[in-house]
Write a protein that holds these residues in place. Structure first.
Motif, PDB file in Angstrom:
ATOM      1  N   ALA A   1       0.839  -1.195   0.000  1.00 14.49           N
ATOM      2  CA  ALA A   1       0.000   0.000   0.000  1.00 14.49           C
ATOM      3  C   ALA A   1       0.878   1.251   0.000  1.00 14.49           C
ATOM      4  O   ALA A   1       1.900   1.312   0.697  1.00 14.49           O
ATOM      5  N   GLY A   2       0.473   2.217  -0.811  1.00 11.14           N
ATOM      6  CA  GLY A   2       1.244   3.440  -0.969  1.00 11.14           C
ATOM      7  C   GLY A   2       2.245   3.399  -2.109  1.00 11.14           C
ATOM      8  O   GLY A   2       2.814   4.433  -2.466  1.00 11.14           O
ATOM      9  N   GLY A   3       2.436   2.218  -2.666  1.00  7.75           N
ATOM     10  CA  GLY A   3       3.388   2.052  -3.758  1.00  7.75           C
ATOM     11  C   GLY A   3       2.791   2.396  -5.111  1.00  7.75           C
ATOM     12  O   GLY A   3       1.652   2.858  -5.216  1.00  7.75           O
ATOM     13  N   SER A   4       3.599   2.153  -6.145  1.00  8.35           N
ATOM     14  CA  SER A   4       3.208   2.507  -7.507  1.00  8.35           C
ATOM     15  C   SER A   4       3.454   1.340  -8.454  1.00  8.35           C
ATOM     16  O   SER A   4       4.343   0.505  -8.221  1.00  8.35           O
ATOM     17  N   LEU A   5       2.666   1.299  -9.511  1.00  6.83           N
ATOM     18  CA  LEU A   5       2.862   0.375 -10.625  1.00  6.83           C
ATOM     19  C   LEU A   5       2.485   1.095 -11.903  1.00  6.83           C
ATOM     20  O   LEU A   5       1.642   1.999 -11.890  1.00  6.83           O
ATOM     21  N   ARG A   6       3.108   0.683 -13.007  1.00  5.94           N
ATOM     22  CA  ARG A   6       2.694   1.178 -14.315  1.00  5.94           C
ATOM     23  C   ARG A   6       2.301   0.002 -15.186  1.00  5.94           C
ATOM     24  O   ARG A   6       3.126  -0.871 -15.466  1.00  5.94           O
ATOM     25  N   LEU A   7       1.060   0.005 -15.613  1.00  4.46           N
ATOM     26  CA  LEU A   7       0.582  -1.011 -16.532  1.00  4.46           C
ATOM     27  C   LEU A   7       0.761  -0.531 -17.971  1.00  4.46           C
ATOM     28  O   LEU A   7       0.619   0.667 -18.258  1.00  4.46           O
ATOM     29  N   SER A   8       1.064  -1.474 -18.834  1.00  2.00           N
ATOM     30  CA  SER A   8       1.185  -1.188 -20.260  1.00  2.00           C
ATOM     31  C   SER A   8       0.251  -2.103 -21.033  1.00  2.00           C
ATOM     32  O   SER A   8      -0.012  -3.237 -20.613  1.00  2.00           O
ATOM     33  N   CYS A   9      -0.219  -1.615 -22.153  1.00  2.00           N
ATOM     34  CA  CYS A   9      -1.067  -2.426 -23.036  1.00  2.00           C
ATOM     35  C   CYS A   9      -0.597  -2.188 -24.461  1.00  2.00           C
ATOM     36  O   CYS A   9      -0.736  -1.081 -24.989  1.00  2.00           O
ATOM     37  N   ALA A  10      -0.026  -3.223 -25.051  1.00  2.00           N
ATOM     38  CA  ALA A  10       0.465  -3.147 -26.418  1.00  2.00           C
ATOM     39  C   ALA A  10      -0.607  -3.655 -27.370  1.00  2.00           C
ATOM     40  O   ALA A  10      -1.168  -4.738 -27.166  1.00  2.00           O
ATOM     41  N   ALA A  11      -0.857  -2.881 -28.415  1.00  2.00           N
ATOM     42  CA  ALA A  11      -1.902  -3.222 -29.370  1.00  2.00           C
ATOM     43  C   ALA A  11      -1.303  -3.581 -30.721  1.00  2.00           C
ATOM     44  O   ALA A  11      -0.290  -3.005 -31.141  1.00  2.00           O
ATOM     45  N   SER A  12      -1.935  -4.496 -31.384  1.00  2.00           N
ATOM     46  CA  SER A  12      -1.536  -4.852 -32.748  1.00  2.00           C
ATOM     47  C   SER A  12      -2.805  -5.101 -33.544  1.00  2.00           C
ATOM     48  O   SER A  12      -3.880  -5.332 -33.001  1.00  2.00           O
TER      49      SER A  12
END
Length: 122
Positions: free
Chosen positions: A14-25
């Motif tokens: 809790a309090g942390g960070s994440l970055r999600l990515s979504c690659a499209a083709s």
């Protein structure tokens, strides 16, 4: 046809960070409105954030405003979700979505990714 592949999920305190990515083709990525939805255990899939095709307009569900940021890079066919100040209630499977219209209703989504798990520990 558009294929969407999410990445970046994981376990964070809790309090942390994440970055999600979504690659499209597939079809022209820049022509689609892109969104993120999430589904917590025992709950229905719900809207999180959306960005229009050019990246000039965004919208968020109230619970993530000021903590999450959606963005896109049309040169890389990728949409991102930066998640800061994460809370245990953010725990869910996060899904990337593509739509031909400005859509926060699941029924208007044309394509879904397979989902990525985000778990926030207290």
């Amino acid at each position: 046809q558009v294929q969407l592949v999410e990445s970046g999920g994981g376990l964070v305190q809790a309090g942390g960070s994440l970055r999600l990515s979504c690659a499209a083709s597939g079809h022209t990525f820049s022509g689609y409105t892109m969104g993120w939805f999430r589904q917590a255990p025992g709950k229905e899939r719900a809207f999180v954030a959306i960005i229009n095709s050019s990246g000039s307009s965004t919208a968020y569900t109230d619970s993530v405003k000021d903590r999450f940021t959606i963005s896109r890079d049309n040169t890389k066919n990728t949409v991102y979700l930066q998640m800061n100040s994460l809370k245990p209630e953010d725990t869910a499977v996060y899904y990337c979505a593509a739509s031909r219209v400005w859509a926060i209703d699941l029924a208007q989504i044309n394509y879904w990714g397979q989902g990525t798990q985000v778990t926030v520990s207290s």
